[in-house]
Motif scaffolding. Structure first.
Motif, PDB file in Angstrom:
ATOM      1  N   VAL A  55       0.850  -1.202   0.000  1.00  0.00           N
ATOM      2  CA  VAL A  55       0.000   0.000   0.000  1.00  0.00           C
ATOM      3  C   VAL A  55       0.883   1.249   0.000  1.00  0.00           C
ATOM      4  O   VAL A  55       0.665   2.173  -0.786  1.00  0.00           O
ATOM      5  CB  VAL A  55      -0.966   0.008   1.211  1.00  0.00           C
ATOM      6  CG1 VAL A  55      -1.622   1.374   1.378  1.00  0.00           C
ATOM      7  CG2 VAL A  55      -2.020  -1.074   1.062  1.00  0.00           C
ATOM      8  N   ALA A  61      -4.234  -1.084  -2.692  1.00  0.00           N
ATOM      9  CA  ALA A  61      -5.096  -0.128  -1.992  1.00  0.00           C
ATOM     10  C   ALA A  61      -5.814  -0.876  -0.876  1.00  0.00           C
ATOM     11  O   ALA A  61      -6.135  -2.062  -1.019  1.00  0.00           O
ATOM     12  CB  ALA A  61      -6.106   0.483  -2.956  1.00  0.00           C
ATOM     13  N   ARG A  62      -6.058  -0.194   0.210  1.00  0.00           N
ATOM     14  CA  ARG A  62      -6.691  -0.780   1.392  1.00  0.00           C
ATOM     15  C   ARG A  62      -8.162  -0.402   1.424  1.00  0.00           C
ATOM     16  O   ARG A  62      -8.526   0.748   1.182  1.00  0.00           O
ATOM     17  CB  ARG A  62      -5.983  -0.238   2.633  1.00  0.00           C
ATOM     18  CG  ARG A  62      -6.460  -0.757   3.935  1.00  0.00           C
ATOM     19  CD  ARG A  62      -5.818  -0.061   5.144  1.00  0.00           C
ATOM     20  NE  ARG A  62      -4.376   0.138   5.058  1.00  0.00           N
ATOM     21  CZ  ARG A  62      -3.785   1.316   4.882  1.00  0.00           C
ATOM     22  NH1 ARG A  62      -4.498   2.409   4.761  1.00  0.00           N
ATOM     23  NH2 ARG A  62      -2.475   1.414   4.835  1.00  0.00           N
ATOM     24  N   HIS A  63      -9.024  -1.374   1.732  1.00  0.00           N
ATOM     25  CA  HIS A  63     -10.457  -1.140   1.838  1.00  0.00           C
ATOM     26  C   HIS A  63     -10.972  -1.814   3.102  1.00  0.00           C
ATOM     27  O   HIS A  63     -10.513  -2.889   3.471  1.00  0.00           O
ATOM     28  CB  HIS A  63     -11.206  -1.737   0.635  1.00  0.00           C
ATOM     29  CG  HIS A  63     -10.630  -1.326  -0.673  1.00  0.00           C
ATOM     30  ND1 HIS A  63     -10.948  -0.136  -1.291  1.00  0.00           N
ATOM     31  CD2 HIS A  63      -9.734  -1.943  -1.491  1.00  0.00           C
ATOM     32  CE1 HIS A  63     -10.287  -0.041  -2.426  1.00  0.00           C
ATOM     33  NE2 HIS A  63      -9.541  -1.125  -2.567  1.00  0.00           N
ATOM     34  N   TYR A  73      -7.552  -5.852   0.453  1.00  0.00           N
ATOM     35  CA  TYR A  73      -6.582  -5.138  -0.366  1.00  0.00           C
ATOM     36  C   TYR A  73      -6.854  -5.450  -1.830  1.00  0.00           C
ATOM     37  O   TYR A  73      -7.165  -6.585  -2.184  1.00  0.00           O
ATOM     38  CB  TYR A  73      -5.156  -5.570  -0.015  1.00  0.00           C
ATOM     39  CG  TYR A  73      -4.760  -5.221   1.393  1.00  0.00           C
ATOM     40  CD1 TYR A  73      -4.122  -4.019   1.665  1.00  0.00           C
ATOM     41  CD2 TYR A  73      -5.022  -6.080   2.448  1.00  0.00           C
ATOM     42  CE1 TYR A  73      -3.760  -3.681   2.960  1.00  0.00           C
ATOM     43  CE2 TYR A  73      -4.667  -5.751   3.742  1.00  0.00           C
ATOM     44  CZ  TYR A  73      -4.037  -4.553   3.989  1.00  0.00           C
ATOM     45  OH  TYR A  73      -3.679  -4.227   5.270  1.00  0.00           O
ATOM     46  N   THR A  76      -3.393  -2.201  -7.449  1.00  0.00           N
ATOM     47  CA  THR A  76      -3.511  -1.010  -8.283  1.00  0.00           C
ATOM     48  C   THR A  76      -2.856  -1.266  -9.643  1.00  0.00           C
ATOM     49  O   THR A  76      -2.221  -2.309  -9.851  1.00  0.00           O
ATOM     50  CB  THR A  76      -2.817   0.187  -7.616  1.00  0.00           C
ATOM     51  OG1 THR A  76      -1.417  -0.098  -7.537  1.00  0.00           O
ATOM     52  CG2 THR A  76      -3.388   0.486  -6.236  1.00  0.00           C
TER      53      THR A  76
END
Length: 84
Positions: A55, A61-63, A73, A76
């Motif tokens: 990240v 990207a972290r969700h 994750y 990208t």
């Protein structure tokens, strides 16, 4: 001797990715078919620190979803570009 250097914008630097991090990216994408884009892990797991490094490097990207207790994750475009 030529002392000229390329402009900084023309220099391409390959990200340094460990084999473990490369494996996480591949797993998240469902490599080699690339049929998904998610990796779920949480604090205290073996993969969590590597995902956080990815990240910070812009490769994942972290969700956070309310229905999943751990972090999700996704890879990208920068992470997809990692030669694998």
């Amino acid at each position: 001797m030529n002392t000229e250097t390329a402009p900084l914008s023309a220099v391409r630097v390959e990200p340094v990715v460990s084999q473990r991090q490369r494996d996480i990216l591949r797993h998240a994408l469902g490599w080699p078919k690339n049929y998904r884009n998610h990796f779920c892990t949480g604090e205290g797991s073996d993969d969590f620190a590597d995902c956080e490094v990815l990240v910070a490097a812009g490769m994942m990207a972290r969700h956070k979803k309310g229905w999943v207790p751990d972090t999700i994750y996704t890879v990208t475009e920068q992470g997809r570009a990692v030669d694998g």
